[in-house]
Enzyme design. Sequence first.
Site, mmCIF file in Angstrom:
data_model
loop_
_atom_site.group_PDB
_atom_site.id
_atom_site.type_symbol
_atom_site.label_atom_id
_atom_site.label_comp_id
_atom_site.label_asym_id
_atom_site.label_seq_id
_atom_site.Cartn_x
_atom_site.Cartn_y
_atom_site.Cartn_z
ATOM 1 N N ASP A 79 0.973 -1.231 0.039
ATOM 2 C CA ASP A 79 0.211 0.017 -0.038
ATOM 3 C C ASP A 79 0.981 1.032 0.369
ATOM 4 O OD1 ASP A 79 1.200 -0.177 2.869
ATOM 5 O OD2 ASP A 79 -0.735 -0.343 3.576
ATOM 6 N N LYS A 130 5.852 9.077 17.206
ATOM 7 C CA LYS A 130 5.156 9.947 17.307
ATOM 8 C C LYS A 130 5.551 10.960 18.883
ATOM 9 C CE LYS A 130 1.232 7.934 15.969
ATOM 10 N NZ LYS A 130 -0.487 7.705 16.682
ATOM 11 N N ASP A 186 1.807 6.820 2.139
ATOM 12 C CA ASP A 186 0.231 5.379 2.090
ATOM 13 C C ASP A 186 -1.155 5.606 1.548
ATOM 14 O OD1 ASP A 186 -0.730 3.346 3.492
ATOM 15 O OD2 ASP A 186 0.481 3.303 5.121
#
Length: 328
Positions: A79, A130, A186
């Site tokens: 993907d 993150k 993505d």
Amino acid sequence: MIVHQIEALKSAGVTEVVLAINYRPEVMMGFIAEWEPKLGVKIVCSQEKEPMGTAGPLALAKELLDDGSGQPFFVLNSDVVCEYPLKEMLDYHRARGAEATILVTKVDDPSKYGVLIINEYGQVQQFVEKPKEFVGDKINAGIYCCSPRVLERIELRPTSIEKEVFPHVAADGQLYAFTLGGYWMDVGQPKDYLKGLTLHLDSLNIHNPSALHNAPGVVGNVLVAASAKIGADCKLGPDVSIGEGCVIGDGVRLSNCVVMKGVEVGKHSKVDKCIIGWDSKVGSWCRLENQCVLGEDVQVRPELYMNGAVVLPHKEIKESVQTPNIIL
């Protein structure tokens, strides 16, 4: 998308591709029968009995990936779309004697991703998930070049290569990063798939403009399969892909959309920001917009309006969908 990836692999010198599959293996067997002779690459399947994560499939296919020669192999998430600089990545990997090399891409807002901390020699030193404070702007792009010795670290069980394998490779000073130039996306979600289409067509316009469709009524970048039939007075683009065997009726307006293989779009219909699945049929004078996604073999009756509808395969739509909804 898989076809584009295999074409890129072939350009990098790959002669055999292993597809790790779990869901609907019969679909992939049909894909292999059709595309293996077209692409000139041997394609084999490694079927998972249960989802094996991102590393488990490598252990399952170990005998296919390691022929004893020590030659590296690529690992690609299906993907991910980009310009696939695989030959350059392979050269980089070999020059450093790396156990694994991660393709990385720069992002404007790294706080949404897992960030790689990389030293001046290209070695990956740390992964930060993150980050709340800026520690770097390079993230994992989902494409790897690996030497066979990495397989010794992977157990035959559901495993994450990013969380359970690569940190150990990095700790041994054997994990490197190769920075991607150009676009990356993505495309696992519909809006991202359409964004990925735009980026891919922009890239084609730069590197291979002759592949794009050039005809009256075309605006911007449009890709049309040779076997597709386009009616009179159509307006196509910007950012449209029309697959093999499609039939587009007279006066149709297509923009920012993917029309997959075998689709029929009836005359004077308008499709904007949508994905139309294989062998679906959109009747005449329909209007589809706001990221509609039609699964395989969906039939939309004439003169209907669809707003953000997600329709599962093999359904017939008999009335308009005024607000975004999922049609089961």
